[in-house]
Design a protein around this motif. Structure first.
Motif, PDB file in Angstrom:
ATOM      1  N   TRP A 132       0.849  -1.181   0.000  1.00  0.00           N
ATOM      2  CA  TRP A 132       0.000   0.000   0.000  1.00  0.00           C
ATOM      3  C   TRP A 132       0.890   1.239   0.000  1.00  0.00           C
ATOM      4  O   TRP A 132       1.788   1.371   0.843  1.00  0.00           O
ATOM      5  CB  TRP A 132      -0.883   0.049   1.247  1.00  0.00           C
ATOM      6  N   LEU A 141       0.421   5.176   0.466  1.00  0.00           N
ATOM      7  CA  LEU A 141      -0.538   6.192   0.879  1.00  0.00           C
ATOM      8  C   LEU A 141       0.134   7.556   0.874  1.00  0.00           C
ATOM      9  O   LEU A 141       1.209   7.739   1.460  1.00  0.00           O
ATOM     10  CB  LEU A 141      -1.082   5.892   2.280  1.00  0.00           C
ATOM     11  N   TRP A 183      -5.612  11.547   7.686  1.00  0.00           N
ATOM     12  CA  TRP A 183      -5.659  10.522   6.654  1.00  0.00           C
ATOM     13  C   TRP A 183      -6.896  10.624   5.772  1.00  0.00           C
ATOM     14  O   TRP A 183      -6.989   9.924   4.761  1.00  0.00           O
ATOM     15  CB  TRP A 183      -5.584   9.135   7.284  1.00  0.00           C
ATOM     16  N   LEU A 207      -4.394   6.519  -2.342  1.00  0.00           N
ATOM     17  CA  LEU A 207      -3.863   5.192  -2.056  1.00  0.00           C
ATOM     18  C   LEU A 207      -3.711   4.396  -3.348  1.00  0.00           C
ATOM     19  O   LEU A 207      -4.584   4.436  -4.214  1.00  0.00           O
ATOM     20  CB  LEU A 207      -4.779   4.434  -1.085  1.00  0.00           C
ATOM     21  N   ARG A 256      -6.476   1.829  -7.250  1.00  0.00           N
ATOM     22  CA  ARG A 256      -6.038   3.114  -6.746  1.00  0.00           C
ATOM     23  C   ARG A 256      -7.261   3.999  -6.533  1.00  0.00           C
ATOM     24  O   ARG A 256      -8.293   3.815  -7.172  1.00  0.00           O
ATOM     25  CB  ARG A 256      -5.022   3.786  -7.682  1.00  0.00           C
ATOM     26  N   LEU A 286     -11.907   2.664   0.428  1.00  0.00           N
ATOM     27  CA  LEU A 286     -11.193   3.204  -0.730  1.00  0.00           C
ATOM     28  C   LEU A 286     -12.211   3.537  -1.809  1.00  0.00           C
ATOM     29  O   LEU A 286     -12.924   2.658  -2.294  1.00  0.00           O
ATOM     30  CB  LEU A 286     -10.179   2.190  -1.264  1.00  0.00           C
TER      31      LEU A 286
END
Length: 273
Positions: free
Chosen positions: A19, A21, A88, A93, A112, A129
């Protein structure tokens, strides 16, 4: 679509989820499901075996695709305080599959998108996501409105924010009211922004809803405040009304609204009413 690399076709595969980020403040964090750290494309992916994605379905349709991501809160990578502060939220991502035995091989990007609101559950967290197709849900053209649709200082507004930006120190916090070490012009900070630039809240922005010289009332205050006094950057605001645009900013030519267009209330008016 390019063919799958050879290491995905082997009978015995050495795969690891990765991942990447990228937060809105520029911080980039790499995590991997492998039991050792991996270096991929110049980014160090820290071992985080507790990280796991939910089932992901891909297709060639334009349907909005989402995926849930769960993991443990780690003070070294994803701290509970950062989750609670909203650092966050909205992070970009990229979910990839890599060959841990050959880190120089290019990983395969599986999905993504952008992180939605992060929910913390004790020592763990969960986040959705949002796929890239989510952007197609937005309006194709702006709707009419009596107030300006532009944000102060953006490409549509074109007002120079440099003279409207001030550096101050917060010397006291009482609920949502913060006291500055020096006042700003009264009436200029409403609808503006206070950005914390040092301490535990560094990088977090708080909208201003009212001001009275040296005292500002914020829409929200970070859960973890820095040691006072703390430096902040203030950006003046605009109520997005045509009168304000012309009188205060001399920018009526760039007003992005329809201040004189009759609204739906015109249908409820009767002669003599």
């Amino acid at each position: 679509m390019p063919a799958a690399p050879d290491w995905l076709r082997e009978e015995l595969v050495t795969l690891a989820w990765c991942w990447r980020l990228a937060r809105r403040d520029g911080v980039v964090v790499g995590l991997t499901s492998h039991d050792r750290d991996l270096m991929l494309g110049g980014t160090l992916y820290r071992a985080a075996p507790g990280m796991k994605p939910s089932a992901l379905e891909t297709s060639d349709s334009l349907d909005v695709e989402t995926m849930d991501l769960e993991g443990a809160v780690s003070s070294a990578a994803i701290a509970a305080a950062d989750l609670d502060a909203g650092r966050w939220d909205g992070a970009q991502l990229a979910l990839m599959v890599a060959d841990w035995s050959a880190p120089d091989a290019a990983p395969v990007v599986v999905a993504r998108g952008e992180l939605g609101a992060v929910e913390r559950r004790g020592s763990a967290f969960a986040v959705e996501l949002q796929g890239v197709m989510r952007s197609l849900d937005g309006p194709a053209c702006p709707a009419t409105s009596p107030s300006c649709r532009a944000a102060l200082g953006d490409r549509a507004c074109r007002v120079d924010l440099a003279p409207l930006t001030h550096m101050r120190r917060v010397v006291a916090v009482d609920g949502r009211a913060v006291t500055l070490d020096a006042p700003v012009a009264a009436g200029t900070m409403a609808f503006g922004e206070l950005l914390w630039i040092e301490g535990a809240a560094c990088g977090l922005a708080s909208p201003v809803i009212a001001d009275d010289g040296a005292v500002l009332v914020l829409a929200d205050v970070p859960g973890v405040l820095p040691v006072l006094p703390a430096r902040v950057r203030l950006t003046e605001g605009c109520d997005r009304q045509l009168a304000t645009c012309g009188a205060r900013f001399a920018n009526s030519v760039n007003f992005r609204g329809e201040a004189h267009l009759p609204g739906n209330d015109l249908l409820t008016r009767y002669p003599g009413g």
